[in-house]
Design a protein around this motif. Structure first.
Motif, PDB file in Angstrom:
ATOM      1  N   ASN A  86     -16.350   1.520   1.710  1.00  0.00           N
ATOM      2  CA  ASN A  86     -15.613   0.603   0.490  1.00  0.00           C
ATOM      3  C   ASN A  86     -14.821   1.233  -0.362  1.00  0.00           C
ATOM      4  OD1 ASN A  86     -17.202  -1.624   1.045  1.00  0.00           O
ATOM      5  ND2 ASN A  86     -18.964  -1.158  -0.444  1.00  0.00           N
ATOM      6  N   ALA A  87     -14.878   2.672  -0.269  1.00  0.00           N
ATOM      7  CA  ALA A  87     -13.896   3.517  -1.115  1.00  0.00           C
ATOM      8  C   ALA A  87     -12.622   3.488  -0.611  1.00  0.00           C
ATOM      9  CB  ALA A  87     -14.517   4.914  -1.313  1.00  0.00           C
ATOM     10  N   ASN A  88     -12.633   3.808   0.672  1.00  0.00           N
ATOM     11  CA  ASN A  88     -11.493   3.889   1.647  1.00  0.00           C
ATOM     12  C   ASN A  88     -10.703   2.659   1.575  1.00  0.00           C
ATOM     13  OD1 ASN A  88     -10.803   6.506   2.777  1.00  0.00           O
ATOM     14  ND2 ASN A  88     -13.061   6.409   3.192  1.00  0.00           N
ATOM     15  N   TYR A  89     -11.689   1.485   1.620  1.00  0.00           N
ATOM     16  CA  TYR A  89     -10.839   0.106   1.513  1.00  0.00           C
ATOM     17  C   TYR A  89     -10.019  -0.026   0.318  1.00  0.00           C
ATOM     18  CZ  TYR A  89     -10.493  -4.887   1.815  1.00  0.00           C
ATOM     19  OH  TYR A  89      -9.936  -6.290   1.760  1.00  0.00           O
ATOM     20  N   ILE A  90     -10.728   0.355  -0.697  1.00  0.00           N
ATOM     21  CA  ILE A  90     -10.185   0.301  -2.210  1.00  0.00           C
ATOM     22  C   ILE A  90      -8.687   1.233  -2.051  1.00  0.00           C
ATOM     23  CG2 ILE A  90     -10.041   1.122  -4.316  1.00  0.00           C
ATOM     24  CD1 ILE A  90     -12.710  -0.097  -4.818  1.00  0.00           C
ATOM     25  N   GLN A  91      -8.878   2.488  -1.530  1.00  0.00           N
ATOM     26  CA  GLN A  91      -7.510   3.234  -1.643  1.00  0.00           C
ATOM     27  C   GLN A  91      -6.477   2.944  -0.488  1.00  0.00           C
ATOM     28  OE1 GLN A  91      -7.945   7.816  -0.966  1.00  0.00           O
ATOM     29  NE2 GLN A  91      -7.086   7.353   1.123  1.00  0.00           N
ATOM     30  N   SER A  92      -6.836   2.208   0.417  1.00  0.00           N
ATOM     31  CA  SER A  92      -6.083   1.839   1.522  1.00  0.00           C
ATOM     32  C   SER A  92      -5.307   0.340   0.829  1.00  0.00           C
ATOM     33  CB  SER A  92      -6.656   1.398   2.784  1.00  0.00           C
ATOM     34  OG  SER A  92      -6.460   0.101   3.033  1.00  0.00           O
ATOM     35  N   ARG A  93      -6.023  -0.375   0.067  1.00  0.00           N
ATOM     36  CA  ARG A  93      -5.479  -1.731  -0.866  1.00  0.00           C
ATOM     37  C   ARG A  93      -4.552  -1.368  -1.744  1.00  0.00           C
ATOM     38  NH1 ARG A  93      -7.378  -7.093  -2.398  1.00  0.00           N
ATOM     39  NH2 ARG A  93      -5.448  -6.998  -3.235  1.00  0.00           N
ATOM     40  N   LEU A  94      -4.926  -0.209  -2.474  1.00  0.00           N
ATOM     41  CA  LEU A  94      -3.954   0.067  -3.688  1.00  0.00           C
ATOM     42  C   LEU A  94      -2.963   1.255  -3.439  1.00  0.00           C
ATOM     43  CD1 LEU A  94      -6.910   0.015  -6.399  1.00  0.00           C
ATOM     44  CD2 LEU A  94      -5.425  -1.786  -5.998  1.00  0.00           C
ATOM     45  N   LYS A  95      -2.877   1.749  -2.092  1.00  0.00           N
ATOM     46  CA  LYS A  95      -2.002   2.752  -2.078  1.00  0.00           C
ATOM     47  C   LYS A  95      -0.730   2.415  -2.284  1.00  0.00           C
ATOM     48  CE  LYS A  95      -2.323   3.432   2.915  1.00  0.00           C
ATOM     49  NZ  LYS A  95      -3.233   4.174   3.875  1.00  0.00           N
ATOM     50  N   GLY A  96      -0.153   1.158  -1.940  1.00  0.00           N
ATOM     51  CA  GLY A  96       1.140   0.622  -1.826  1.00  0.00           C
ATOM     52  C   GLY A  96       1.512   0.712  -3.381  1.00  0.00           C
ATOM     53  N   VAL A  97       0.663   0.186  -4.324  1.00  0.00           N
ATOM     54  CA  VAL A  97       0.985   0.215  -5.757  1.00  0.00           C
ATOM     55  C   VAL A  97       0.628   1.340  -6.613  1.00  0.00           C
ATOM     56  CG1 VAL A  97       1.425  -2.437  -6.093  1.00  0.00           C
ATOM     57  CG2 VAL A  97      -0.894  -1.435  -6.045  1.00  0.00           C
ATOM     58  N   MET A  98      -0.311   2.097  -6.175  1.00  0.00           N
ATOM     59  CA  MET A  98      -0.789   3.474  -6.961  1.00  0.00           C
ATOM     60  C   MET A  98      -0.515   4.778  -6.211  1.00  0.00           C
ATOM     61  SD  MET A  98      -4.189   1.847  -8.647  1.00  0.00           S
ATOM     62  CE  MET A  98      -4.501   3.114  -9.595  1.00  0.00           C
ATOM     63  N   THR A  99      -0.777   6.023  -6.713  1.00  0.00           N
ATOM     64  CA  THR A  99      -0.390   7.012  -6.006  1.00  0.00           C
ATOM     65  C   THR A  99      -1.594   7.693  -5.695  1.00  0.00           C
ATOM     66  OG1 THR A  99       1.501   7.294  -7.706  1.00  0.00           O
ATOM     67  CG2 THR A  99       0.938   9.290  -5.956  1.00  0.00           C
ATOM     68  N   PRO A 100      -2.056   7.821  -4.400  1.00  0.00           N
ATOM     69  CA  PRO A 100      -3.351   8.338  -4.084  1.00  0.00           C
ATOM     70  C   PRO A 100      -3.219   9.821  -4.400  1.00  0.00           C
ATOM     71  CG  PRO A 100      -2.693   6.992  -2.317  1.00  0.00           C
ATOM     72  CD  PRO A 100      -1.727   6.983  -3.104  1.00  0.00           C
ATOM     73  N   ALA A 101      -4.247  10.512  -4.963  1.00  0.00           N
ATOM     74  CA  ALA A 101      -4.057  12.165  -5.407  1.00  0.00           C
ATOM     75  C   ALA A 101      -3.831  12.904  -4.081  1.00  0.00           C
ATOM     76  CB  ALA A 101      -5.210  12.273  -6.416  1.00  0.00           C
ATOM     77  N   PHE A 102      -4.440  12.771  -3.198  1.00  0.00           N
ATOM     78  CA  PHE A 102      -4.511  13.626  -1.941  1.00  0.00           C
ATOM     79  C   PHE A 102      -4.147  12.757  -0.687  1.00  0.00           C
ATOM     80  CE2 PHE A 102      -6.867  15.703  -5.164  1.00  0.00           C
ATOM     81  CZ  PHE A 102      -6.050  16.946  -5.229  1.00  0.00           C
ATOM     82  N   ASP A 103      -3.757  13.429   0.399  1.00  0.00           N
ATOM     83  CA  ASP A 103      -3.505  12.731   1.557  1.00  0.00           C
ATOM     84  C   ASP A 103      -4.870  12.353   2.361  1.00  0.00           C
ATOM     85  OD1 ASP A 103      -0.717  12.537   1.129  1.00  0.00           O
ATOM     86  OD2 ASP A 103      -0.345  14.786   2.211  1.00  0.00           O
ATOM     87  N   GLY A 104      -4.864  11.322   3.058  1.00  0.00           N
ATOM     88  CA  GLY A 104      -6.138  11.210   4.249  1.00  0.00           C
ATOM     89  C   GLY A 104      -7.008  10.361   3.561  1.00  0.00           C
ATOM     90  N   TYR A 105      -8.025  10.409   4.302  1.00  0.00           N
ATOM     91  CA  TYR A 105      -9.209   9.415   3.805  1.00  0.00           C
ATOM     92  C   TYR A 105     -10.189  10.198   2.876  1.00  0.00           C
ATOM     93  CZ  TYR A 105      -8.465   6.998   8.058  1.00  0.00           C
ATOM     94  OH  TYR A 105      -7.847   6.262   9.150  1.00  0.00           O
ATOM     95  N   CYS A 106     -10.702   9.198   1.821  1.00  0.00           N
ATOM     96  CA  CYS A 106     -11.632   9.817   0.830  1.00  0.00           C
ATOM     97  C   CYS A 106     -12.979   9.801   1.439  1.00  0.00           C
ATOM     98  CB  CYS A 106     -11.160   9.221  -0.579  1.00  0.00           C
ATOM     99  SG  CYS A 106     -11.435   7.417  -0.379  1.00  0.00           S
ATOM    100  N   MET A 107     -13.727  10.545   0.678  1.00  0.00           N
ATOM    101  CA  MET A 107     -15.139  10.171   0.820  1.00  0.00           C
ATOM    102  C   MET A 107     -15.653   8.905   0.174  1.00  0.00           C
ATOM    103  SD  MET A 107     -16.472  12.261   2.924  1.00  0.00           S
ATOM    104  CE  MET A 107     -18.259  12.266   2.737  1.00  0.00           C
TER     105      MET A 107
END
Ligand SMILES: *Cc1c(COP(=O)(O)O)cnc(C)c1O
Length: 522
Positions: free
Chosen positions: A388-409
């Motif tokens: 679920n967290a990775n789904y959110i990261q991947s849906r939002l990474k186009g409009v927001m800046t992920p703090a680090f590269d790669g998958y999260c926990m």
């Protein structure tokens, strides 16, 4: 249930300021509500008793001369007052609660049902132990699950929150150092810069000094700095490390860190608040952990955030187990009993942390949760939380800046890099309130600029995640475009931007009656 996604608003919010003001002060179906002292008519009472005929003597002359200074509300007025207040709360039963690191997951109703069983709910801690064998057995069974899931030999059940569990683990470490004759010489506790504020606070509370370790570019412990510190100091008491850490990342060097700390003569305290990400998949005992608290109110679904007391059982390694606090449950030929005596069989215990044995109601809920999921279900909890967290990261990474590269926990971390000049994290958080969401964790961890930390947990469906992502994406798009309306958000909440710093530093906790002149003037 036919819940529709909230679409993007087509017109700027609050283009017409007067639309957001109402005569009643209520908004939509949310009723305005004043303080009970302001509502209550002082000369009224909710009960309608006949005037007693001869009451003068019955109180022996100690009858009150002044009024009680309590507001007088009828029953329906009192019920409405609290009902209206309750509607001002955001709750996990209302919607996704994105607070990162807090693991705000659904509280299953089955847990509540079990906790209300009279054999658990109606017993008293002072009852003879032979009459509460079932309750003691439950504590023992929960302890067995916690030890099995963490791969640790012992657990102290009594700490009443995560921070209290930290205190338990660090006091055990201090006691172990004292027993080694090194209580005065080993004072340094290493704490990564991304740590939760409770970690350094706990270390200092226990008389240690805190030495901060930087994060590297990947958001993990900077190994070069750690090695350097271990080589140049000889007073290491231990390290306090969170894994997965508060950047939502697994500390990939964790086994090496444990080995280095042990070789330097220190102990490894792991902050287990993020256990939800690895429960059933990784056993902290296998990573070299000496002590770790478990937040039953996070990983094991017991209510928190206004809904119930916390509970922070702390697992301990063989090296620390002898120093565990009393009481603890043992089983012998006469059944279960609590060991309470520091003079006798628990002679090395560092003491006692709570009046009785811990949060019984939360123990029942947590064990119910474990039994209803089973071993395979708990493993799936971790997998779905991370998914679920990775789904959110991947849906939002186009409009927001992920703090680090790669998958999260289990949580997705963004920096404020994508925002236009002048728009800050707090503006995004406040605009989320207009969209019907409690804001995510903001400005934490400190190692990321303008941090936004989002933890959905495994209990959210794809529909709920999409609904949240739609709302946040629309706010983020405005933030990137420098939309000035964000600065005034929330526009739709009963109260607008509050001075939160002043509220925290100078809280007004007592109602004072208005000056009599002011009343006369009205
Ligand atoms: C929640 C949390 C704590 C403290 O737990 P409490 O139960 O709130 O005292 C400590 N560390 C981390 C990383 C947390 O998320």
């Amino acid at each position: 249930m036919g819940m529709q996604s909230i679409g993007r608003p087509t017109a700027p919010v609050a283009a017409n300021a007067s639309l957001s003001e109402t005569v009643s002060g209520s908004k939509g179906l949310q009723q305005r509500e004043d303080l009970i002292f302001e509502v209550g008519a002082w000369d009224k009472t909710g009960v309608d008793l006949p005037t007693p005929k001869r009451n003068r003597d019955r109180l022996g002359g100690v009858t009150r001369g002044t009024d009680t200074s309590l507001p007088g509300l009828s029953e329906p007025e009192a019920v409405r007052h609290y009902m209206r207040l309750s509607q001002k709360n955001y709750a996990i039963d209302l919607g996704l609660f994105p607070l990162g690191s807090c693991t705000m997951k659904h509280n299953p109703r089955l847990n509540e049902k079990a906790a209300r069983m009279p054999g658990f709910a109606d017993i008293h801690p002072m009852q003879p132990q032979r009459t509460i064998q079932g309750a003691l057995e439950l504590i023992d069974e929960l302890a067995t699950w916690l030890k099995t899931l963490t791969g640790m030999p012992a657990v102290a059940m009594s700490p009443k929150a995560g921070a209290h569990g930290e205190l338990c683990g660090m006091l055990a470490i201090r006691q172990a150092l004292i027993a080694r004759g090194e209580g005065e010489t080993r004072k340094r506790v290493l704490v990564p810069a991304s740590a939760h504020g409770t970690n350094p606070a706990t270390a200092i509370q226990c008389g240690f000094i805190v030495d901060e370790i930087k994060a590297d570019k990947r958001g993990r412990v900077d190994m070069a700095e750690l090695r350097g510190k271990l080589e140049t100091t000889d007073d290491i008491a231990g390290i306090m490390l969170t894994n997965p850490n508060t950047c939502g990342l697994f500390e990939t060097d964790i086994k090496e860190i444990a080995d280095l700390i042990h070789a330097a003569g220190g102990y490894f305290y792991c902050d287990g608040a993020n256990f939800n990400a690895i429960v059933g998949r990784v056993r902290p005992g296998d990573l070299g952990v000496d002590a770790m608290h478990i937040n039953l109110h996070k990983t094991f679904s017991t209510p928190h955030g206004g809904g119930g007391p916390g509970s922070g059982p702390t697992v301990l390694s063989d090296a620390l187990a002898p120093f565990a606090p009393v009481p603890y449950v043992v089983k012998d030929e006469d059944g279960f009993r609590l060991v309470e005596d520091i003079e006798g069989e628990a002679a090395q215990a560092f003491g006692r942390m709570v009046a009785f044995h811990g949060q019984m109601g939360m123990f029942v809920r947590a064990l119910t949760y474990m039994l209803s999921h089973g071993a395979d279900g708990l493993k799936q909890v971790a997998e779905d939380a991370v998914l679920n967290a990775n789904y959110i990261q991947s849906r939002l990474k186009g409009v927001m800046t992920p703090a680090f590269d790669g998958y999260c926990m289990h949580e997705a971390l963004f920096s404020d890099e994508f925002t236009a000049d002048g728009i800050e994290t707090i503006d995004i958080a406040k605009a989320l309130i207009d969209e019907g969401y409690h804001p995510m964790t903001m400005y934490f961890p400190l190692v990321v600029h303008g941090a936004m930390l989002i933890e959905p947990t495994e209990t959210e469906s794809k529909q709920e995640l999409d609904r949240f992502c739609d709302a946040l994406a629309s706010v983020a798009t405005k933030a990137a475009a420098g939309d000035a309306s964000l600065k005034g958000a929330p526009h739709l909440a009963p109260k607008k931007r509050l001075d939160e710093t002043r509220a925290a530093r100078k809280p007004i906790l007592k109602w004072t009656p208005p000056e009599p002149e002011a009343i006369a003037a009205e």
